[in-house]
Design a protein around this motif. Sequence first.
Motif, PDB file in Angstrom:
ATOM      1  N   GLN A  77      10.764  -1.253   3.316  1.00 44.75           N
ATOM      2  CA  GLN A  77       9.982  -2.181   4.125  1.00 44.75           C
ATOM      3  C   GLN A  77      10.500  -3.603   4.003  1.00 44.75           C
ATOM      4  O   GLN A  77      10.254  -4.443   4.864  1.00 44.75           O
ATOM      5  CB  GLN A  77       8.515  -2.106   3.715  1.00 44.75           C
ATOM      6  CG  GLN A  77       7.865  -0.774   4.030  1.00 44.75           C
ATOM      7  CD  GLN A  77       6.416  -0.715   3.601  1.00 44.75           C
ATOM      8  OE1 GLN A  77       5.687  -1.703   3.714  1.00 44.75           O
ATOM      9  NE2 GLN A  77       5.987   0.431   3.100  1.00 44.75           N
ATOM     10  N   ASP A  78      11.254  -3.896   2.924  1.00 43.75           N
ATOM     11  CA  ASP A  78      11.902  -5.200   2.808  1.00 43.75           C
ATOM     12  C   ASP A  78      12.847  -5.421   3.977  1.00 43.75           C
ATOM     13  O   ASP A  78      12.886  -6.494   4.590  1.00 43.75           O
ATOM     14  CB  ASP A  78      12.681  -5.291   1.496  1.00 43.75           C
ATOM     15  CG  ASP A  78      11.857  -5.908   0.380  1.00 43.75           C
ATOM     16  OD1 ASP A  78      10.748  -6.382   0.649  1.00 43.75           O
ATOM     17  OD2 ASP A  78      12.317  -5.887  -0.771  1.00 43.75           O
ATOM     18  N   ILE A  94       5.655  -1.860 -18.556  1.00 44.22           N
ATOM     19  CA  ILE A  94       5.087  -1.168 -17.400  1.00 44.22           C
ATOM     20  C   ILE A  94       5.083  -2.116 -16.197  1.00 44.22           C
ATOM     21  O   ILE A  94       4.566  -3.228 -16.272  1.00 44.22           O
ATOM     22  CB  ILE A  94       3.651  -0.682 -17.702  1.00 44.22           C
ATOM     23  CG1 ILE A  94       3.655   0.275 -18.903  1.00 44.22           C
ATOM     24  CG2 ILE A  94       3.063   0.011 -16.469  1.00 44.22           C
ATOM     25  CD1 ILE A  94       4.447   1.535 -18.702  1.00 44.22           C
ATOM     26  N   LEU A  95       5.640  -1.646 -15.093  1.00 43.50           N
ATOM     27  CA  LEU A  95       5.655  -2.421 -13.854  1.00 43.50           C
ATOM     28  C   LEU A  95       4.474  -2.080 -12.959  1.00 43.50           C
ATOM     29  O   LEU A  95       3.970  -2.933 -12.228  1.00 43.50           O
ATOM     30  CB  LEU A  95       6.961  -2.166 -13.095  1.00 43.50           C
ATOM     31  CG  LEU A  95       8.264  -2.513 -13.832  1.00 43.50           C
ATOM     32  CD1 LEU A  95       9.458  -2.107 -12.987  1.00 43.50           C
ATOM     33  CD2 LEU A  95       8.305  -3.988 -14.172  1.00 43.50           C
ATOM     34  N   GLY A  96       4.032  -0.837 -13.015  1.00 38.84           N
ATOM     35  CA  GLY A  96       2.911  -0.403 -12.183  1.00 38.84           C
ATOM     36  C   GLY A  96       2.963   1.104 -11.985  1.00 38.84           C
ATOM     37  O   GLY A  96       3.837   1.791 -12.524  1.00 38.84           O
ATOM     38  N   VAL A  97       2.038   1.616 -11.226  1.00 37.03           N
ATOM     39  CA  VAL A  97       1.992   3.047 -10.933  1.00 37.03           C
ATOM     40  C   VAL A  97       1.990   3.256  -9.430  1.00 37.03           C
ATOM     41  O   VAL A  97       1.587   2.383  -8.664  1.00 37.03           O
ATOM     42  CB  VAL A  97       0.758   3.728 -11.559  1.00 37.03           C
ATOM     43  CG1 VAL A  97       0.768   3.573 -13.072  1.00 37.03           C
ATOM     44  CG2 VAL A  97      -0.527   3.180 -10.970  1.00 37.03           C
ATOM     45  N   MET A  98       2.461   4.432  -9.027  1.00 43.49           N
ATOM     46  CA  MET A  98       2.427   4.817  -7.625  1.00 43.49           C
ATOM     47  C   MET A  98       1.340   5.859  -7.410  1.00 43.49           C
ATOM     48  O   MET A  98       0.859   6.463  -8.372  1.00 43.49           O
ATOM     49  CB  MET A  98       3.796   5.367  -7.199  1.00 43.49           C
ATOM     50  CG  MET A  98       4.875   4.287  -7.155  1.00 43.49           C
ATOM     51  SD  MET A  98       6.498   4.955  -6.707  1.00 43.49           S
ATOM     52  CE  MET A  98       6.146   5.703  -5.109  1.00 43.49           C
ATOM     53  N   PRO A  99       0.916   6.073  -6.167  1.00 44.95           N
ATOM     54  CA  PRO A  99      -0.084   7.108  -5.907  1.00 44.95           C
ATOM     55  C   PRO A  99       0.375   8.465  -6.424  1.00 44.95           C
ATOM     56  O   PRO A  99       1.579   8.763  -6.460  1.00 44.95           O
ATOM     57  CB  PRO A  99      -0.205   7.099  -4.380  1.00 44.95           C
ATOM     58  CG  PRO A  99       0.180   5.714  -3.980  1.00 44.95           C
ATOM     59  CD  PRO A  99       1.259   5.323  -4.945  1.00 44.95           C
ATOM     60  N   PRO A 139       0.833  -1.208   0.000  1.00 45.29           N
ATOM     61  CA  PRO A 139       0.000   0.000   0.000  1.00 45.29           C
ATOM     62  C   PRO A 139       0.865   1.254   0.000  1.00 45.29           C
ATOM     63  O   PRO A 139       1.927   1.297   0.632  1.00 45.29           O
ATOM     64  CB  PRO A 139      -0.804  -0.125   1.306  1.00 45.29           C
ATOM     65  CG  PRO A 139      -0.741  -1.569   1.674  1.00 45.29           C
ATOM     66  CD  PRO A 139       0.581  -2.065   1.177  1.00 45.29           C
ATOM     67  N   GLY A 140       0.399   2.257  -0.704  1.00 50.94           N
ATOM     68  CA  GLY A 140       1.071   3.543  -0.714  1.00 50.94           C
ATOM     69  C   GLY A 140       0.055   4.645  -0.512  1.00 50.94           C
ATOM     70  O   GLY A 140      -1.150   4.392  -0.474  1.00 50.94           O
ATOM     71  N   ARG A 141       0.533   5.857  -0.376  1.00 52.44           N
ATOM     72  CA  ARG A 141      -0.393   6.976  -0.206  1.00 52.44           C
ATOM     73  C   ARG A 141       0.073   8.145  -1.053  1.00 52.44           C
ATOM     74  O   ARG A 141       1.261   8.268  -1.357  1.00 52.44           O
ATOM     75  CB  ARG A 141      -0.495   7.366   1.265  1.00 52.44           C
ATOM     76  CG  ARG A 141       0.810   7.814   1.894  1.00 52.44           C
ATOM     77  CD  ARG A 141       0.558   8.354   3.297  1.00 52.44           C
ATOM     78  NE  ARG A 141       1.782   8.860   3.887  1.00 52.44           N
ATOM     79  CZ  ARG A 141       2.350   8.350   4.971  1.00 52.44           C
ATOM     80  NH1 ARG A 141       1.810   7.316   5.570  1.00 52.44           N
ATOM     81  NH2 ARG A 141       3.458   8.872   5.458  1.00 52.44           N
TER      82      ARG A 141
END
Length: 209
Positions: free
Chosen positions: A204-205, A111-116, A21-23
């Motif tokens: 967080q890893d 594309i790997l994904g997007v962040m907030p 999760p991100g914000r």
Amino acid sequence: MPDSLAPHDPLAPVIRALARPGRPSSDYDLARGITLPAGRVLRAAGVLVAFQDGPLGPEVVLTKRSSRLKHHPGQIAFPGGKVDPGDEGPVDAALREAHEEVGLARDQVEILGVMPAHETVTGFVVTPVLARILGAFTPVPEAGEVEEVFAVPLSHVGDPARYRIEHRQWLGVPRPYWVAPYGPYYIWGATARMLKALADRMAQDADHG
């Protein structure tokens, strides 16, 4: 995001970070006593956080904007820009702008994904689009817009300890912001804040390892 994660994928920490999760973030994150108007109008934009293979591991591709530009001259930035009417959204805008600004073709990008999204003081809500560059990439800077295309090791920008807070005057008051300088490149402001958001999620890893 990729369907599977290869055990020795050098971007595994990034992919795992995207699954957490991100914000949303903003240029105002460090400011105190600022209340943003609820009815403000923000323009959508997308930037491409593109990773390429480097001699010491993954690298992030960045640009140095031309010193002749009216807005943000000489600043370090991701390839990207505002969502135009012909774009399908921030991801499409990021890919289009990356092709225009640094010559990165769409078919060379995974594309790997997007962040907030990140809100800027200039009234944009920017979606960071994380992507892997497939194969060798030779940048072609956009004449008049991009002074230089360079790469920074993920080991640098992916480490929260590399970031510090600095200040400068903005609208008559000291404005705090994140910086992560690398050699001659002063990475700061929105670019540094979006990278720090990724670094914090990657960290967080270590926290749960």
